[in-house]
Design a protein around this motif. Structure first.
Motif, PDB file in Angstrom:
ATOM      1  N   SER A  99      39.524  11.264  21.699  1.00 50.41           N
ATOM      2  CA  SER A  99      38.611  10.344  22.378  1.00 50.41           C
ATOM      3  C   SER A  99      37.216  10.935  22.524  1.00 50.41           C
ATOM      4  O   SER A  99      36.330  10.321  23.083  1.00 50.41           O
ATOM      5  N   LYS A 100      37.027  12.193  22.017  1.00 49.89           N
ATOM      6  CA  LYS A 100      35.757  12.925  22.169  1.00 49.89           C
ATOM      7  C   LYS A 100      35.457  13.035  23.685  1.00 49.89           C
ATOM      8  O   LYS A 100      34.279  13.139  24.040  1.00 49.89           O
ATOM      9  N   TYR A 101      36.643  13.016  24.378  1.00 51.07           N
ATOM     10  CA  TYR A 101      37.089  13.464  25.688  1.00 51.07           C
ATOM     11  C   TYR A 101      36.488  12.748  26.842  1.00 51.07           C
ATOM     12  O   TYR A 101      37.167  11.922  27.420  1.00 51.07           O
ATOM     13  N   PHE A 102      35.059  12.979  27.171  1.00 48.52           N
ATOM     14  CA  PHE A 102      34.920  12.490  28.562  1.00 48.52           C
ATOM     15  C   PHE A 102      34.191  11.148  28.614  1.00 48.52           C
ATOM     16  O   PHE A 102      33.061  11.052  29.040  1.00 48.52           O
ATOM     17  N   GLU A 103      34.892  10.100  28.187  1.00 48.45           N
ATOM     18  CA  GLU A 103      34.404   8.731  28.388  1.00 48.45           C
ATOM     19  C   GLU A 103      35.095   8.102  29.588  1.00 48.45           C
ATOM     20  O   GLU A 103      34.798   6.967  29.951  1.00 48.45           O
ATOM     21  N   HIS A 104      36.046   8.821  30.179  1.00 51.36           N
ATOM     22  CA  HIS A 104      36.854   8.314  31.283  1.00 51.36           C
ATOM     23  C   HIS A 104      36.743   9.273  32.459  1.00 51.36           C
ATOM     24  O   HIS A 104      36.981  10.468  32.329  1.00 51.36           O
ATOM     25  N   ALA A 105      36.420   8.732  33.634  1.00 47.27           N
ATOM     26  CA  ALA A 105      36.232   9.572  34.814  1.00 47.27           C
ATOM     27  C   ALA A 105      37.487  10.362  35.158  1.00 47.27           C
ATOM     28  O   ALA A 105      37.418  11.533  35.544  1.00 47.27           O
ATOM     29  N   GLU A 106      38.653   9.722  34.983  1.00 47.09           N
ATOM     30  CA  GLU A 106      39.896  10.390  35.354  1.00 47.09           C
ATOM     31  C   GLU A 106      40.127  11.651  34.529  1.00 47.09           C
ATOM     32  O   GLU A 106      40.510  12.700  35.059  1.00 47.09           O
ATOM     33  N   GLU A 107      39.884  11.578  33.215  1.00 44.07           N
ATOM     34  CA  GLU A 107      40.037  12.757  32.359  1.00 44.07           C
ATOM     35  C   GLU A 107      39.089  13.866  32.774  1.00 44.07           C
ATOM     36  O   GLU A 107      39.454  15.042  32.811  1.00 44.07           O
ATOM     37  N   ALA A 108      37.853  13.487  33.067  1.00 42.15           N
ATOM     38  CA  ALA A 108      36.857  14.482  33.471  1.00 42.15           C
ATOM     39  C   ALA A 108      37.267  15.148  34.777  1.00 42.15           C
ATOM     40  O   ALA A 108      37.085  16.366  34.954  1.00 42.15           O
ATOM     41  N   MET A 109      37.839  14.382  35.695  1.00 43.00           N
ATOM     42  CA  MET A 109      38.309  14.956  36.962  1.00 43.00           C
ATOM     43  C   MET A 109      39.407  15.983  36.728  1.00 43.00           C
ATOM     44  O   MET A 109      39.431  17.042  37.355  1.00 43.00           O
ATOM     45  N   TRP A 110      40.349  15.674  35.838  1.00 47.18           N
ATOM     46  CA  TRP A 110      41.418  16.633  35.539  1.00 47.18           C
ATOM     47  C   TRP A 110      40.830  17.950  35.033  1.00 47.18           C
ATOM     48  O   TRP A 110      41.265  19.025  35.443  1.00 47.18           O
ATOM     49  N   ALA A 111      39.848  17.848  34.141  1.00 48.61           N
ATOM     50  CA  ALA A 111      39.239  19.056  33.586  1.00 48.61           C
ATOM     51  C   ALA A 111      38.531  19.862  34.678  1.00 48.61           C
ATOM     52  O   ALA A 111      38.624  21.092  34.715  1.00 48.61           O
ATOM     53  N   VAL A 112      37.828  19.175  35.555  1.00 52.34           N
ATOM     54  CA  VAL A 112      37.130  19.858  36.649  1.00 52.34           C
ATOM     55  C   VAL A 112      38.126  20.590  37.539  1.00 52.34           C
ATOM     56  O   VAL A 112      37.909  21.757  37.920  1.00 52.34           O
ATOM     57  N   GLU A 113      39.217  19.936  37.851  1.00 50.69           N
ATOM     58  CA  GLU A 113      40.221  20.555  38.723  1.00 50.69           C
ATOM     59  C   GLU A 113      40.807  21.819  38.102  1.00 50.69           C
ATOM     60  O   GLU A 113      41.020  22.831  38.782  1.00 50.69           O
ATOM     61  N   VAL A 114      41.050  21.790  36.805  1.00 53.74           N
ATOM     62  CA  VAL A 114      41.574  22.971  36.110  1.00 53.74           C
ATOM     63  C   VAL A 114      40.541  24.097  36.097  1.00 53.74           C
ATOM     64  O   VAL A 114      40.851  25.256  36.389  1.00 53.74           O
ATOM     65  N   ALA A 173      30.138  10.051  39.356  1.00 59.07           N
ATOM     66  CA  ALA A 173      29.526  11.249  39.932  1.00 59.07           C
ATOM     67  C   ALA A 173      30.256  11.682  41.197  1.00 59.07           C
ATOM     68  O   ALA A 173      30.548  12.868  41.393  1.00 59.07           O
ATOM     69  N   VAL A 174      30.570  10.723  42.053  1.00 57.26           N
ATOM     70  CA  VAL A 174      31.270  11.037  43.304  1.00 57.26           C
ATOM     71  C   VAL A 174      32.656  11.611  43.015  1.00 57.26           C
ATOM     72  O   VAL A 174      33.082  12.602  43.631  1.00 57.26           O
ATOM     73  N   LYS A 175      33.375  11.045  42.072  1.00 53.83           N
ATOM     74  CA  LYS A 175      34.705  11.539  41.718  1.00 53.83           C
ATOM     75  C   LYS A 175      34.639  12.972  41.188  1.00 53.83           C
ATOM     76  O   LYS A 175      35.499  13.810  41.510  1.00 53.83           O
ATOM     77  N   LEU A 176      33.637  13.265  40.375  1.00 49.85           N
ATOM     78  CA  LEU A 176      33.505  14.609  39.816  1.00 49.85           C
ATOM     79  C   LEU A 176      33.218  15.638  40.908  1.00 49.85           C
ATOM     80  O   LEU A 176      33.751  16.749  40.892  1.00 49.85           O
ATOM     81  N   VAL A 177      32.376  15.250  41.857  1.00 51.03           N
ATOM     82  CA  VAL A 177      32.064  16.162  42.968  1.00 51.03           C
ATOM     83  C   VAL A 177      33.301  16.391  43.829  1.00 51.03           C
ATOM     84  O   VAL A 177      33.605  17.529  44.223  1.00 51.03           O
ATOM     85  N   LYS A 178      34.050  15.335  44.118  1.00 53.19           N
ATOM     86  CA  LYS A 178      35.266  15.477  44.918  1.00 53.19           C
ATOM     87  C   LYS A 178      36.292  16.357  44.211  1.00 53.19           C
ATOM     88  O   LYS A 178      37.075  17.065  44.852  1.00 53.19           O
ATOM     89  N   ALA A 179      36.272  16.335  42.856  1.00 53.09           N
ATOM     90  CA  ALA A 179      37.204  17.164  42.087  1.00 53.09           C
ATOM     91  C   ALA A 179      36.783  18.632  42.090  1.00 53.09           C
ATOM     92  O   ALA A 179      37.591  19.500  41.763  1.00 53.09           O
ATOM     93  N   GLY A 180      35.505  18.891  42.445  1.00 55.04           N
ATOM     94  CA  GLY A 180      35.062  20.270  42.536  1.00 55.04           C
ATOM     95  C   GLY A 180      33.859  20.639  41.703  1.00 55.04           C
ATOM     96  O   GLY A 180      33.463  21.811  41.660  1.00 55.04           O
ATOM     97  N   ALA A 181      33.235  19.673  41.031  1.00 54.24           N
ATOM     98  CA  ALA A 181      32.063  19.981  40.200  1.00 54.24           C
ATOM     99  C   ALA A 181      30.838  20.235  41.070  1.00 54.24           C
ATOM    100  O   ALA A 181      30.572  19.493  42.017  1.00 54.24           O
ATOM    101  N   ALA A 182      30.092  21.283  40.735  1.00 52.32           N
ATOM    102  CA  ALA A 182      28.850  21.597  41.452  1.00 52.32           C
ATOM    103  C   ALA A 182      27.639  20.989  40.756  1.00 52.32           C
ATOM    104  O   ALA A 182      26.577  20.820  41.355  1.00 52.32           O
ATOM    105  N   ILE A 183      27.803  20.670  39.466  1.00 48.54           N
ATOM    106  CA  ILE A 183      26.726  20.096  38.654  1.00 48.54           C
ATOM    107  C   ILE A 183      27.301  18.893  37.928  1.00 48.54           C
ATOM    108  O   ILE A 183      28.354  19.001  37.290  1.00 48.54           O
ATOM    109  N   VAL A 184      26.649  17.736  38.027  1.00 47.30           N
ATOM    110  CA  VAL A 184      27.176  16.534  37.376  1.00 47.30           C
ATOM    111  C   VAL A 184      26.044  15.826  36.634  1.00 47.30           C
ATOM    112  O   VAL A 184      24.869  15.951  36.976  1.00 47.30           O
ATOM    113  N   GLY A 185      26.440  15.067  35.629  1.00 50.81           N
ATOM    114  CA  GLY A 185      25.428  14.325  34.881  1.00 50.81           C
ATOM    115  C   GLY A 185      26.000  13.668  33.649  1.00 50.81           C
ATOM    116  O   GLY A 185      27.197  13.357  33.576  1.00 50.81           O
TER     117      GLY A 185
END
Length: 299
Positions: A85-100, A129-141
């Motif tokens: 899927s060239k990976y992060f077109e979906h917020a849920e997938e990106a959240m999983w990666a951030v958590e790992v 953006a909010v989901k990524l921050v809640k997952a633990g990302a310090a930088i989002v975009g």
């Protein structure tokens, strides 16, 4: 101004961003190395790292000389399943990666390949953006898929979403080096010109100086590029934000700011172009009289 690299060159990325410093990213690898004959279009796998390491190293050095602070590893599409899927077109997938990644104890920067319409499941940029921050990302975009102006529209929506939710994060943008106002939700991959006919859409260095300034005004402090973003585009970011960074990149030694080196030209009408107003207000022609200015995406 101080030499390239500037004071405090060994600071970590979060320390730099928390101090309000500009961090300049790198640019295009896949499309640029394909044009240079080191990557095959289609699967876009990074075997050049093994087959032609000097070519990859040379491109890294060009971005560094142009003003980049960050060199990203050339590992796109390198997993066994080819990251279908060239990976992060979906917020849920990106959240999983951030958590790992968060579990490793390192600062996490998470960018998504989305435009103003949000991800492929209809999650808005602000929500992403909010989901990524809640997952633990310090930088989002955002990165890739869309051109400078569209990417900045998406960043505005991300910033607004974070503010509305009371969330805080540093902002990062890495747009295409192409203009794509006619893209659909999937971005430039859905345009009929992708990937071999995109050159008429290339952003000028002056377009990218405007992009850098607008990103800075928006509060974005990590500014770089993705596909189509050549070293001279990175130099444009570094030159536009040289007053804020306190130094010029080495590549500027051979580049007069806003065309100033044209003062040395033998032709008077070309010498007359050695000024900022000329290049800022130029509407460049494509030289293709029978071509449309916009396309119809295939999807």
């Amino acid at each position: 101004m101080a030499p390239a690299g500037g004071p405090g060159a060994k600071k970590g990325i979060l320390e730099r961003l928390e101090n309000g410093e500009v961090v300049v990213g790198d640019g295009s690898f896949l499309l640029t190395l394909e044009k240079r004959g080191y990557v095959k279009a289609g699967l876009w796998t990074p075997e050049a790292v093994v087959e032609y390491p000097n070519a990859v190293r040379q491109l890294h050095m060009e971005f560094l000389r142009a003003g980049s602070n960050v060199m990203q590893t050339f590992t796109f599409s390198a997993s066994e399943d080819n990251m279908e899927s060239k990976y992060f077109e979906h917020a849920e997938e990106a959240m999983w990666a951030v958590e790992v990644l968060k579990a490793l104890g390192k600062p996490v920067a998470a960018t998504m390949c989305i435009g103003p319409d949000g991800d492929m499941h209809g999650v808005s940029p602000g929500e992403c953006a909010v989901k990524l921050v809640k997952a633990g990302a310090a930088i989002v975009g955002v990165n890739c898929r869309f051109g400078p102006s569209t990417s900045l529209k998406t960043m505005k929506l991300m910033k607004a979403g974070l503010q509305a939710a009371g969330s805080k994060a540093h902002l990062m943008v890495q747009s295409l080096g192409f203009h794509t106002p006619d893209c659909g939700k999937g971005g430039f991959v859905d345009l009929p010109e992708y990937p071999f006919g995109l050159e008429p859409r290339a952003a000028t260095r002056w377009d990218i100086q405007k992009y850098a300034r607008e990103a800075y005004k928006l509060g974005v402090r990590y500014i770089g590029g993705c596909c189509g973003f050549e070293p001279y585009h990175i130099r444009a970011i570094a030159e536009e934000l040289a007053p804020e960074r306190g130094f010029w990149p080495p590549a500027s030694d051979k580049h007069g700011s806003w065309g100033s080196s044209l003062n040395m030209h033998t032709k008077p009408w070309i010498r007359a172009r050695a000024r900022r107003e000329y290049w800022e207000n130029l509407l460049p022609a494509s030289g293709r009289p029978f071509c449309p200015s916009l396309s119809q995406p295939d999807v």
